[in-house]
Design an enzyme around this catalytic site. Structure first.
Site, PDB file in Angstrom:
ATOM      1  CD  GLU A   7      -2.950  -1.114   2.289  1.00 40.03           C
ATOM      2  OE1 GLU A   7      -2.686  -0.366   3.263  1.00 40.03           O
ATOM      3  OE2 GLU A   7      -3.900  -1.918   2.294  1.00 40.03           O
ATOM      4  CG  HIS A  18      -9.142   1.418   2.986  1.00 43.51           C
ATOM      5  ND1 HIS A  18      -8.156   2.217   2.461  1.00 43.51           N
ATOM      6  CD2 HIS A  18      -8.500   0.498   3.766  1.00 43.51           C
ATOM      7  CE1 HIS A  18      -6.972   1.818   2.918  1.00 43.51           C
ATOM      8  NE2 HIS A  18      -7.159   0.781   3.697  1.00 43.51           N
TER       9      HIS A  18
END
Length: 291
Positions: free
Chosen positions: A145, A178
Site C-alpha cells: 500500500e 478502502h
C-alpha cells in the site's frame, strides 16, 4: 504565460487520472481471483499476496511513463520512488519514533496490562510467524500500500502541486480504495447500511493516516518512512479509550488519560522538527518548507 498555465493544468489532470487509475488497478487486482472464501481465509490471503507482489512491479510503471522526461534527467526512478541509501537509517527510525510518541497512551496501557510480556514469549512470536493474517497486516499490506499509494503516486503529484497540496490530495485515493470492504462485508452477511457506516468511518481514519504517511514520504524522500509508520499503526490498531475509562482506579485512569493527551501534544510539537528534510538529505520533494 497562458501556455505555461495550460501545460500545468494538463500535468495536474494527467497526475490525478494516473493516481485514480492506479488505485482502481490496485483494488481490482485483489478481486481478479474467483475465490469462494472470505478475506481472512488462508487461500484468499495467499492469492492477494500474489496480487500485491505483482502490483509492486506494475505501480512504478505509472511513475516512469507519467513523470516528465526532464525530471528523469535530474534524478533516477529509484530516488523518485524513495529507494536510496542516503538518510536511510534516519528515515527508518525517526518517523517510527514519532509515531510511537503519538501512541504513547495505548503503549502505556499495554505496558500496564501485560501485553509487552506476551510479545517476548517465544510461542507468541512463533504463532505470529506462522499466521498469514499477521504477515498481511504487519508486512504485506503496509509494504504494497505504501509502495502504490505513496511512493508511486506522490512523485506524480509533487511534480505539479505544492507539497502541502499533494499531501492532502494523495490520501483521498487511499481512503476511497478502502470502500471495497463494503462488498466483503455484505458477502459476510452485514447489512448494506451497516457496512457503509463502517467503511465511511474507515475512510476517515485511513485518509487521515494517508495524509500523515504522505507527509513522511514528502519530507524524508524515503519509502521506508511511511512503511514503518504504517506497519506500527496496523500493529497497534485504532486507539481505544474504552479500557482506560473502565479502569476502576481513579488515579491510574487520570494518569493514562494524561498520557494519551501527552502523546498527541508531543507528536504535534515534534512533527516538523523530527521530519526536517535536511536530516534525510531530501532535496527532491521538499525544496522549501511551506509549513
Amino acid at each position: 504565460m497562458v501556455e505555461t498555465e495550460e501545460n500545468t493544468d494538463f500535468s495536474r489532470t494527467t497526475a490525478i487520472l494516473s493516481c485514480f487509475t492506479l488505485s482502481v488497478v490496485y483494488v481490482a487486482s485483489l478481486y481478479i481471483w474467483n475465490s469462494p472464501y472470505h478475506r481472512e481465509h488462508n487461500e484468499t490471503i495467499k492469492k492477494r499476496f500474489l496480487s500485491a507482489f505483482i502490483m509492486m512491479f506494475v505501480s512504478p510503471l505509472f511513475v516512469y511513463f507519467g513523470i516528465s522526461r526532464s525530471m528523469l534527467q535530474k534524478t533516477t526512478i529509484w530516488e523518485l520512488l524513495g529507494i536510496k541509501l542516503v538518510g536511510l537509517f534516519q528515515a527508518a527510525v525517526l518517523p517510527l519514533l514519532l509515531t510511537m510518541i503519538l501512541f504513547l497512551g495505548p503503549l502505556s496501557v499495554q505496558a500496564l496490562n501485560g501485553p509487552w510480556k506476551l510479545y517476548a514469549a517465544p510461542m507468541h512470536s512463533t504463532k505470529n510467524i506462522r499466521s498469514l493474517i499477521w504477515w498481511r497486516n504487519r508486512i504485506v499490506a503496509p509494504l504494497s500500500e505504501e509502495w502504490t499509494f505513496r511512493a508511486c503516486m506522490l512523485p506524480l503529484l509533487l511534480e505539479c502541486y505544492k507539497p502541502t497540496t499533494a499531501i492532502f490530495i494523495c490520501p483521498l485515493f487511499f481512503g476511497v480504495a478502502h470502500f471495497h470492504h463494503v462488498i466483503e462485508m455484505i458477502r459476510a452477511g452485514v447489512k448494506f447500511q451497516d457496512a457503509l457506516k463502517l467503511c465511511s468511518f474507515q475512510f476517515v481514519y485511513t485518509t487521515l493516516f494517508g495524509a500523515y504517511a504522505a507527509f513522511l514520504f514528502a519530507k524524508t524522500g524515503h519509502y521506508i518512512a511511511p512503511f514503518t509508520a504504517h506497519a506500527f499503526c496496523n500493529h497497534m490498531g485504532f486507539p481505544d479509550l474504552t479500557e482506560v475509562l473502565a479502569c476502576k482506579d481513579p488515579a491510574r485512569r487520570k494518569i493514562l488519560l494524561s498520557l494519551f493527551f501527552a502523546g498527541v501534544i508531543g507528536w504535534c510539537s515534534l512533527l516538523t522538527p523530527m521530519t526536517n528534510p535536511a536530516w534525510f538529505s531530501n532535496k527532491l520533494f521538499w525544496h522549501i518548507d511551506p509549513l
